[in-house]
Every structure is written in structure tokens, then in C-alpha cells.
Design a protein around this motif. Structure first.
Motif, PDB file in Angstrom:
ATOM      1  N   TYR A 103       1.283  -2.712  12.820  1.00 38.98           N
ATOM      2  CA  TYR A 103       2.403  -1.833  12.504  1.00 38.98           C
ATOM      3  C   TYR A 103       1.878  -0.563  11.832  1.00 38.98           C
ATOM      4  N   LEU A 104       2.445   0.568  12.185  1.00 37.40           N
ATOM      5  CA  LEU A 104       2.303   1.768  11.364  1.00 37.40           C
ATOM      6  C   LEU A 104       3.647   1.991  10.686  1.00 37.40           C
ATOM      7  N   ILE A 105       3.614   2.121   9.370  1.00 37.16           N
ATOM      8  CA  ILE A 105       4.841   2.127   8.582  1.00 37.16           C
ATOM      9  C   ILE A 105       4.862   3.326   7.654  1.00 37.16           C
ATOM     10  N   SER A 161       0.851  -1.172   0.000  1.00 38.82           N
ATOM     11  CA  SER A 161       0.000   0.000   0.000  1.00 38.82           C
ATOM     12  C   SER A 161       0.881   1.214   0.000  1.00 38.82           C
ATOM     13  N   CYS A 162       0.495   2.237  -0.708  1.00 39.24           N
ATOM     14  CA  CYS A 162       1.309   3.430  -0.747  1.00 39.24           C
ATOM     15  C   CYS A 162       0.449   4.613  -1.103  1.00 39.24           C
ATOM     16  N   GLY A 163       0.988   5.836  -0.913  1.00 38.95           N
ATOM     17  CA  GLY A 163       0.208   7.025  -1.184  1.00 38.95           C
ATOM     18  C   GLY A 163       1.050   8.256  -1.087  1.00 38.95           C
ATOM     19  N   ASP A 164       0.377   9.424  -1.115  1.00 40.11           N
ATOM     20  CA  ASP A 164       1.123  10.663  -1.130  1.00 40.11           C
ATOM     21  C   ASP A 164       0.824  11.537   0.068  1.00 40.11           C
ATOM     22  N   LYS A 165       0.280  10.935   1.132  1.00 41.93           N
ATOM     23  CA  LYS A 165       0.025  11.715   2.332  1.00 41.93           C
ATOM     24  C   LYS A 165       1.333  11.968   3.061  1.00 41.93           C
ATOM     25  N   ASN A 166       1.449  13.169   3.608  1.00 43.68           N
ATOM     26  CA  ASN A 166       2.675  13.529   4.302  1.00 43.68           C
ATOM     27  C   ASN A 166       2.430  13.736   5.790  1.00 43.68           C
ATOM     28  N   ASN A 167       1.433  13.048   6.323  1.00 40.16           N
ATOM     29  CA  ASN A 167       1.119  13.227   7.730  1.00 40.16           C
ATOM     30  C   ASN A 167       1.954  12.304   8.587  1.00 40.16           C
ATOM     31  N   ASP A 168       2.185  12.723   9.803  1.00 43.58           N
ATOM     32  CA  ASP A 168       2.842  11.889  10.804  1.00 43.58           C
ATOM     33  C   ASP A 168       1.755  11.140  11.538  1.00 43.58           C
ATOM     34  N   LEU A 203      -4.197   2.026   3.464  1.00 38.62           N
ATOM     35  CA  LEU A 203      -3.597   3.316   3.228  1.00 38.62           C
ATOM     36  C   LEU A 203      -4.234   4.329   4.149  1.00 38.62           C
ATOM     37  N   LEU A 204      -3.437   5.031   4.946  1.00 36.84           N
ATOM     38  CA  LEU A 204      -3.977   6.004   5.904  1.00 36.84           C
ATOM     39  C   LEU A 204      -3.883   7.415   5.352  1.00 36.84           C
TER      40      LEU A 204
END
Length: 350
Positions: free
Chosen positions: A96-98, A17-24, A349-350
Motif C-alpha cells: 500500500y502507498l498511504i 510512520s509519518c512525516g512532513d513530505k508533501n510529495n505525491d 517513511l517515503l
């Protein structure tokens, strides 16, 4: 007991899973939300009826950041029958959060990414006894020693290279993880450089590689559309007296729409074939193994236009059993053992 009894090598699906969010995630999710996973189907907004074929390719750009939640759930039941029957059960859930950050992308789409596990929580039970561990929160030395493999992953980034089809080419820069593992085990100052290198490679092969091959899935290198199928043959795996030959199978169930993007809904499965001798003699004991029973099913969602997977859920079940017969001073004794192992993997994806 048989020397190679029972090393369970569990075949599981490969997830990504992947995305473009830049959040912590530690800032955007509260403690409850971080570890609350969603295993339901993705709710899309319609069907794509264009009939246009597409390539499933990862389309990272330098600087893109993906935030995943990976949940692994396993349940193992073991039954041993001798004079009496004994049953034991072990269950485990790890969340896990990765973070994945694309550090560099070549012209051919090959991506070098930094991977960092920012949160990790384990809950387990074994025959009525419970175990809990959260990396970074549990600081008791005995507990961090017990769960050193997990604690060493926490906030220690490593790197991976993979191509646009999801082939993992290299896992590297894992020194921080192996050094932390040795420190937690109290061996950092007593082990040779050569042994340190061997342990680092063991962690890459035994811990990081399985983790990465769950979050980076190899996809078809040919154009697909609704009802398209493809297969990916895997390397054989030894399991007790057998060799597992297996092939991952995929079918595009449908092509749907979400926020005006095409979403490929993929059914995933595994075809298993076992080879090997079912009977083994060791000393005065003979073992008769039943051919393992394996099932696998899964579904994942791939955003075709953005070139990312946005959700997946997979399940595997493995049943292995054997009987034994031994000549003893008290006469002939018989016994049996059965292990059932079930695994579920969910990535979001978060």
C-alpha cells in the motif's frame, strides 16, 4: 466438521510512520519504485550518549503530510492427514502507498487526519495458481468484484482521530469506501439503509481498524531511555477453543543519531497466554486441540525530536493443530490437521 474450525485470528504488531513530505507518490516514484520495499535495518549515524530521557509523542502540526509504504506478507501452510496426507500452501503480498494529512490538531495533541490509499498492489499464489491485482489499473468487472475490498479502498479517503500517545479514538467518514464496495458487489440499489450502515461499520472494524492500528502505534506515556521497558495489554481474542491473552512488550535497545535527531530503536515482542479446554465433542466426533505455538519479534525506529516513527519491521508466527476421532459405519476413523501462519509487516517513511 467443527463449526468454529478454523477461524484464524492472527495477532500482529501495530505499526506507524509519518512525516512532513508533501510529495505525491505517483509523481515522485516510478512504477517499480512504488512497490519495491526495503526490509533492512535503518542506517543511523551514531549514538546519543546524553542519557536524557524523552517522551515518545506524535508531534503533528496542521497541514503536515506523511507518505507511507506498508507491505504485508503472509504465508499459510495447511496439512491434513486422514487416509492420506494433503498439504496446501497460500502466500500473499500486499503493498500500500498511504497518504496521511493532518487536518486539525488540538492543543492536547489530538490529531484529526485524512487517510487515502493512493496505490495498492496484491500478488498471491494458492497451490500453484497465481493471482495479481492492482487497484485502479485492473478494470475488468469480474476482477474488481473479486477484489472489491481492495478496490473500494483505492483513492477513497476516510478520517481518523488519534492522540499524541497513538490511541486511535475514532475512524469516520468511511461512506465512500462502503458505497464503492456495495457498487462493485452489485448491491448498492438493493440493500436497506440499515444494512448499509452495518456494512460500513463492518468495513471500519474489519478492514480500516486493522489497517490503522498497523500505521498508528500506541507508544509509552512515560519518559524512557536506553534499556527502558514497557508493556501494553491487549483485549483477549478468541481462537478456536482457546482465548488468547496477550501483552505487547517493548524495550529501548539504543538511542542513535540521524541528521542530528535522536532515534529510539525499539525491540518489540508479544507475550502470549492461552486458556480453554483442549477437548471438544461434537456428535460422533471428538477433537483434541494442541495449545497454539506463537512467536513474535520486531523492531521500529522512532524519531524522538520530530515525534514520528520512520521505519518498522515485525514478524509473527502461529502454529495450530488438532487431532480428530470419529465413529462411523466403517469403524473408527482418525485424522489430524496443522496450520502454520506467518506474517511480516514492513512500513517505511517515503
Amino acid at each position: 466438521m467443527l463449526k468454529y474450525l478454523v477461524v484464524l485470528i492472527i495477532t500482529s504488531f501495530i505499526l506507524v510512520s509519518c512525516g512532513d513530505k508533501n510529495n505525491d507518490p505517483d509523481k515522485s516514484l516510478n512504477e517499480k519504485e512504488k512497490y519495491s520495499f526495503d526490509s533492512t535495518d535503518l542506517k543511523t549515524e551514531g549514538l546519543d550518549n546524553s542519557g536524557k530521557p524523552f517522551l515518545m509523542e506524535y508531534k503533528f502540526k496542521k497541514g503536515d503530510k506523511a507518505v507511507y509504504r506498508l507491505t504485508t506478507i503472509s504465508n499459510n501452510t495447511q496439512t491434513i492427514t486422514m487416509d492420506t496426507t494433503m498439504t496446501s500452501a497460500v502466500s500473499q503480498k500486499i503493498v500500500y502507498l498511504i497518504d496521511l494529512v493532518a487536518k486539525d490538531v488540538d492543543s492536547d495533541g489530538t490529531t484529526e487526519a485524512e487517510i487515502k490509499i493512493t496505490s495498492l498492489k496484491l500478488e498471491a499464489s494458492a497451490n500453484g495458481q497465481t493471482f495479481n491485482f492492482e487497484a485502479g489499473k485492473d478494470v475488468d468487472s469480474a476482477k474488481t468484484n473479486q477484489f472489491a475490498e481492495f478496490q473500494s479502498l483505492f483513492n477513497n479517503p476516510f478520517s481518523v482521530r488519534f492522540n499524541k500517545n497513538g490511541d486511535v479514538l475514532e475512524i469516520f467518514k468511511a461512506d465512500k469506501i462502503s458505497n464503492k464496495f456495495l457498487e462493485l458487489k452489485g448491491a448498492a440499489d438493493t440493500i436497506s439503509v440499515n444494512d448499509k450502515n452495518l456494512i460500513r461499520q463492518d468495513l471500519i472494524n474489519g478492514v480500516l481498524q486493522p489497517l490503522i492500528t498497523q500505521i498508528i502505534r500506541k507508544v509509552s506515556d512515560k519518559e524512557v531511555y536506553k534499556d527502558s521497558t514497557w508493556q501494553i495489554k491487549q483485549a483477549p481474542i478468541p481462537l478456536m477453543v482457546y482465548q488468547i491473552n496477550y501483552v505487547n512488550t517493548y524495550k529501548v535497545e539504543s538511542v542513535e543519531k540521524l541528521d542530528d535527531a535522536r532515534i529510539a530503536v525499539i525491540d518489540a515482542g508479544i507475550d502470549f497466554k492461552y486458556s480453554g479446554q483442549s477437548k471438544v465433542n461434537q456428535g460422533n466426533t471428538s477433537f483434541t486441540f494442541q495449545k497454539p505455538i506463537s512467536t513474535a519479534e520486531g523492531k521500529y525506529y522512532f524519531n524522538v525530536d520530530r515525534g514520528i516513527q520512520i521505519k518498522s519491521r515485525t514478524k509473527t508466527r502461529l502454529e495450530i493443530s488438532y487431532t480428530m476421532e470419529a465413529n462411523t459405519p466403517k469403524g473408527k476413523q482418525k485424522g489430524a490437521r496443522k496450520d502454520v501462519v506467518m506474517n511480516t509487516n514492513i512500513i517505511e517513511l517515503l
